[in-house]
Design a protein around this motif. Structure first.
Motif, PDB file in Angstrom:
ATOM      1  N   ILE A   5      48.524  34.806  22.090  1.00 15.08           N
ATOM      2  CA  ILE A   5      47.995  34.279  23.350  1.00 15.08           C
ATOM      3  C   ILE A   5      48.602  32.904  23.621  1.00 15.08           C
ATOM      4  O   ILE A   5      48.662  32.050  22.733  1.00 15.08           O
ATOM      5  N   ASP A   6      49.031  32.665  24.855  1.00 13.22           N
ATOM      6  CA  ASP A   6      49.628  31.384  25.215  1.00 13.22           C
ATOM      7  C   ASP A   6      48.581  30.325  25.525  1.00 13.22           C
ATOM      8  O   ASP A   6      48.695  29.167  25.111  1.00 13.22           O
ATOM      9  N   LEU A   7      47.558  30.709  26.282  1.00 15.86           N
ATOM     10  CA  LEU A   7      46.533  29.788  26.759  1.00 15.86           C
ATOM     11  C   LEU A   7      45.173  30.466  26.646  1.00 15.86           C
ATOM     12  O   LEU A   7      45.034  31.655  26.933  1.00 15.86           O
ATOM     13  N   ALA A   8      44.154  29.686  26.254  1.00 15.30           N
ATOM     14  CA  ALA A   8      42.803  30.231  26.167  1.00 15.30           C
ATOM     15  C   ALA A   8      41.800  29.135  26.502  1.00 15.30           C
ATOM     16  O   ALA A   8      42.096  27.937  26.365  1.00 15.30           O
ATOM     17  N   VAL A   9      40.608  29.541  26.932  1.00 16.87           N
ATOM     18  CA  VAL A   9      39.563  28.586  27.275  1.00 16.87           C
ATOM     19  C   VAL A   9      38.248  29.027  26.651  1.00 16.87           C
ATOM     20  O   VAL A   9      37.991  30.226  26.468  1.00 16.87           O
ATOM     21  N   LEU A  10      37.393  28.043  26.327  1.00 18.69           N
ATOM     22  CA  LEU A  10      36.061  28.326  25.789  1.00 18.69           C
ATOM     23  C   LEU A  10      35.155  27.120  25.982  1.00 18.69           C
ATOM     24  O   LEU A  10      35.630  26.013  26.287  1.00 18.69           O
ATOM     25  N   SER A  11      33.837  27.325  25.799  1.00 15.57           N
ATOM     26  CA  SER A  11      32.838  26.280  25.983  1.00 15.57           C
ATOM     27  C   SER A  11      31.891  26.221  24.799  1.00 15.57           C
ATOM     28  O   SER A  11      31.555  27.251  24.208  1.00 15.57           O
ATOM     29  N   ALA A  12      31.395  25.008  24.513  1.00 13.06           N
ATOM     30  CA  ALA A  12      30.482  24.818  23.391  1.00 13.06           C
ATOM     31  C   ALA A  12      29.110  25.419  23.644  1.00 13.06           C
ATOM     32  O   ALA A  12      28.461  25.924  22.720  1.00 13.06           O
ATOM     33  N   HIS A  13      28.640  25.374  24.889  1.00 15.74           N
ATOM     34  CA  HIS A  13      27.246  25.751  25.139  1.00 15.74           C
ATOM     35  C   HIS A  13      27.008  27.252  25.052  1.00 15.74           C
ATOM     36  O   HIS A  13      25.864  27.702  25.134  1.00 15.74           O
ATOM     37  N   LYS A  14      28.059  28.036  24.865  1.00 17.79           N
ATOM     38  CA  LYS A  14      27.892  29.475  24.654  1.00 17.79           C
ATOM     39  C   LYS A  14      27.720  29.806  23.172  1.00 17.79           C
ATOM     40  O   LYS A  14      27.393  30.951  22.830  1.00 17.79           O
ATOM     41  N   ILE A  15      27.954  28.837  22.286  1.00 19.05           N
ATOM     42  CA  ILE A  15      27.880  29.098  20.843  1.00 19.05           C
ATOM     43  C   ILE A  15      26.889  28.153  20.165  1.00 19.05           C
ATOM     44  O   ILE A  15      27.079  27.733  19.034  1.00 19.05           O
ATOM     45  N   TYR A  16      25.817  27.794  20.899  1.00 20.47           N
ATOM     46  CA  TYR A  16      24.749  26.948  20.364  1.00 20.47           C
ATOM     47  C   TYR A  16      25.186  25.504  20.155  1.00 20.47           C
ATOM     48  O   TYR A  16      24.659  24.792  19.314  1.00 20.47           O
ATOM     49  N   GLY A  17      26.177  25.087  20.969  1.00 26.67           N
ATOM     50  CA  GLY A  17      26.599  23.696  21.010  1.00 26.67           C
ATOM     51  C   GLY A  17      26.121  23.041  22.293  1.00 26.67           C
ATOM     52  O   GLY A  17      25.435  23.666  23.113  1.00 26.67           O
ATOM     53  N   PRO A  18      26.488  21.790  22.516  1.00 30.72           N
ATOM     54  CA  PRO A  18      26.018  21.074  23.705  1.00 30.72           C
ATOM     55  C   PRO A  18      26.766  21.484  24.969  1.00 30.72           C
ATOM     56  O   PRO A  18      27.896  21.964  24.911  1.00 30.72           O
ATOM     57  N   LYS A  19      26.124  21.261  26.097  1.00 29.25           N
ATOM     58  CA  LYS A  19      26.786  21.446  27.383  1.00 29.25           C
ATOM     59  C   LYS A  19      27.707  20.257  27.654  1.00 29.25           C
ATOM     60  O   LYS A  19      27.519  19.174  27.104  1.00 29.25           O
ATOM     61  N   GLY A  20      28.702  20.496  28.522  1.00 25.22           N
ATOM     62  CA  GLY A  20      29.579  19.400  28.922  1.00 25.22           C
ATOM     63  C   GLY A  20      30.781  19.196  28.039  1.00 25.22           C
ATOM     64  O   GLY A  20      31.467  18.182  28.158  1.00 25.22           O
ATOM     65  N   VAL A  21      31.073  20.148  27.165  1.00 24.32           N
ATOM     66  CA  VAL A  21      32.275  20.046  26.333  1.00 24.32           C
ATOM     67  C   VAL A  21      32.833  21.448  26.104  1.00 24.32           C
ATOM     68  O   VAL A  21      32.099  22.409  25.910  1.00 24.32           O
ATOM     69  N   GLY A  22      34.147  21.549  26.197  1.00 33.01           N
ATOM     70  CA  GLY A  22      34.829  22.811  25.981  1.00 33.01           C
ATOM     71  C   GLY A  22      36.245  22.528  25.530  1.00 33.01           C
ATOM     72  O   GLY A  22      36.561  21.398  25.118  1.00 33.01           O
ATOM     73  N   ALA A  23      37.098  23.528  25.611  1.00 37.19           N
ATOM     74  CA  ALA A  23      38.462  23.323  25.130  1.00 37.19           C
ATOM     75  C   ALA A  23      39.439  24.243  25.849  1.00 37.19           C
ATOM     76  O   ALA A  23      39.109  25.374  26.215  1.00 37.19           O
ATOM     77  N   LEU A  24      40.634  23.707  26.028  1.00 38.13           N
ATOM     78  CA  LEU A  24      41.804  24.499  26.377  1.00 38.13           C
ATOM     79  C   LEU A  24      42.628  24.643  25.117  1.00 38.13           C
ATOM     80  O   LEU A  24      42.901  23.648  24.437  1.00 38.13           O
ATOM     81  N   VAL A  25      42.974  25.864  24.788  1.00 41.39           N
ATOM     82  CA  VAL A  25      43.899  26.108  23.680  1.00 41.39           C
ATOM     83  C   VAL A  25      45.250  26.434  24.299  1.00 41.39           C
ATOM     84  O   VAL A  25      45.387  27.401  25.047  1.00 41.39           O
ATOM     85  N   ALA A  26      46.234  25.595  24.023  1.00 40.29           N
ATOM     86  CA  ALA A  26      47.569  25.765  24.600  1.00 40.29           C
ATOM     87  C   ALA A  26      48.616  25.553  23.521  1.00 40.29           C
ATOM     88  O   ALA A  26      48.569  24.567  22.775  1.00 40.29           O
ATOM     89  N   ARG A  27      49.537  26.474  23.431  1.00 41.28           N
ATOM     90  CA  ARG A  27      50.625  26.319  22.467  1.00 41.28           C
ATOM     91  C   ARG A  27      51.359  25.010  22.756  1.00 41.28           C
ATOM     92  O   ARG A  27      51.543  24.616  23.905  1.00 41.28           O
ATOM     93  N   ARG A  28      51.788  24.331  21.709  1.00 38.25           N
ATOM     94  CA  ARG A  28      52.382  23.001  21.867  1.00 38.25           C
ATOM     95  C   ARG A  28      53.560  23.001  22.821  1.00 38.25           C
ATOM     96  O   ARG A  28      53.753  22.062  23.587  1.00 38.25           O
ATOM     97  N   ARG A  29      54.349  24.062  22.823  1.00 38.65           N
ATOM     98  CA  ARG A  29      55.515  24.121  23.708  1.00 38.65           C
ATOM     99  C   ARG A  29      55.099  24.164  25.175  1.00 38.65           C
ATOM    100  O   ARG A  29      55.877  23.815  26.070  1.00 38.65           O
ATOM    101  N   LEU A  30      53.837  24.588  25.435  1.00 38.85           N
ATOM    102  CA  LEU A  30      53.359  24.662  26.805  1.00 38.85           C
ATOM    103  C   LEU A  30      52.672  23.381  27.262  1.00 38.85           C
ATOM    104  O   LEU A  30      52.580  23.126  28.469  1.00 38.85           O
TER     105      LEU A  30
END
Length: 394
Positions: A192-217
């Motif tokens: 996968i080149d790019l992916a997204v996710l959020s903390a509040h869907k896995i019993y974490g706080p709201k207002g924080v998430g992540a973009l996963v992007a390969r370094r070359r991108l």
């Protein structure tokens, strides 16, 4: 309140809150500060980056922290289209993607000049990969297919979809917001080149998430927020240290307990579905019978409007669509894309269980649903059979 809407959001796990609390008082330094206190917080942030990366099967250097999956999707999609070649400016998006991805694709095409194509889904909600293959051409720069759908739980074969995209020279974006913590996710293995996710869907706080992007991108992406250059220049702003540490702790717990949680949720969800279909007539499953998230089931109760059913059972929190639907009266775009008519879609409810759910809650919820559906159906029958008032004109 029996809460069966965990796909919308989850409570913060007490272990996550425990990890976060020192960041509000004792370890409050700015993670970008060069002194010892700042560097100590920065180390905690980097530890969390590794924990999030481990949950989704990637390298920590690929993780860019954002305010959530919506911001991450906008950063990824706009960034890719902004740097695309003139002859490669079409985005393909599965019809059942979250509104955050659909809207981000439409806005990116408007701003940067491009088009958006919709990939059909099958009757069970899974993306139609034959249609994806037929839709690919040299003008496609990005394909977006989520790993698992929030409304039906349908799990996609994203590895195959990604391979199709790469075969046409396109990048691949995967929304793993619902999949992470519920089923195994292996972004690097799936290529996968790019992916997204959020903390509040896995019993974490709201207002924080992540973009996963390969370094070359990462160098190809244009930041949405500029300033101090945090997150390798892709997301400026004072680091949300407490939120990120909570995200990391939630990811570590989810990874450690994934199998146990999934087994328990699969059992409870199967029980819920069995009891409702056994004790109520005209109940239909929306989505796949097997290839779905262990905690999710979407059911149509024919003849009973979903909003009316929810109003009739205030003791149970369920959903008539994804949380992004809000107060909209429109039927779910996910269900209509699967071929359901507007009436059928408006008679459907999503039940999504979570880590705190119990068997006693399932039995109690079933009782409330049966009563509510019976009440709404009876009211609908009376409304249909009630004679219309006769109007006499002089």
């Amino acid at each position: 309140m029996i809460y069966f809407d965990y796909n919308a959001t989850t409570p913060v796990d007490p272990r996550v809150l425990e990890a976060m609390l020192p960041l509000f008082s004792e370890q409050f330094a700015n993670a970008s500060s060069g002194h010892g206190a700042g560097r100590a917080v920065a180390r905690l942030v980097e530890q969390a980056r590794g924990q999030v990366a481990s949950l989704v099967g990637t390298n920590r250097r690929n993780v860019v922290f954002t305010s959530g999956a919506t911001e991450a999707a906008n950063l990824a999609i706009r960034g890719v289209l902004a740097g695309a070649e003139p002859g490669r400016r079409r985005i393909l998006v599965a019809a059942t993607e979250h509104k955050a991805v659909l809207a981000a694709a439409a806005e990116a095409a408007r701003i940067h000049g491009g088009t958006v194509g919709i990939v059909r889904v099958l009757r069970n909600g899974a993306p139609d990969l034959d249609h994806l293959a037929a839709s690919l051409s040299k003008d496609v720069v990005l394909v977006a297919v989520m790993a698992a759908n929030s409304e039906t739980g349908a799990v996609a074969d994203v590895r195959r979809a990604c391979g199709l995209a790469h075969g046409a020279g396109a990048l691949f974006l995967c929304d793993v917001t619902q999949a992470a913590g519920k089923i195994p996710v292996a972004l690097d293995a799936w290529e996968i080149d790019l992916a997204v996710l959020s903390a509040h869907k896995i019993y974490g706080p709201k207002g924080v998430g992540a973009l996963v992007a390969r370094r070359r991108l990462q160098n190809r992406l244009t930041p949405l927020i500029v300033g101090g250059g945090q997150e390798r220049g892709l997301r400026s702003g004072t680091t949300n240290s407490a939120g990120i540490v909570g995200f990391g702790r939630a990811a570590a717990i989810a990874a450690a307990e994934l199998t146990t949680d999934a087994d328990q949720l699969r059992r409870l969800t199967a029980l819920l579905q069995h009891l409702l279909t056994e004790q109520l007539d005209a109940v239909e499953l929306n989505g796949p019978a097997v290839a779905r998230l262990p905690n999710t089931v979407n059911l149509r109760f024919a003849g009973a409007d979903a909003d009316a059913v929810m109003t009739s059972m205030p003791e149970v929190a369920v959903s008539a669509g994804s949380a992004c639907k809000g107060s909209s009266s429109e039927p779910s775009h996910v269900l209509t894309a699967m071929g359901l008519g507007s009436t059928a879609a408006s008679e459907s409810l999503r039940f999504s269980l979570g880590r705190p759910s119990t068997e006693d809650e399932v039995h109690a919820a079933v009782g409330h649903v049966i009563t509510a559906v019976g009440h709404v159906r009876a009211l609908a029958r009376r409304t249909r059979t009630r004679p219309h008032p006769r109007v006499f004109s002089p």
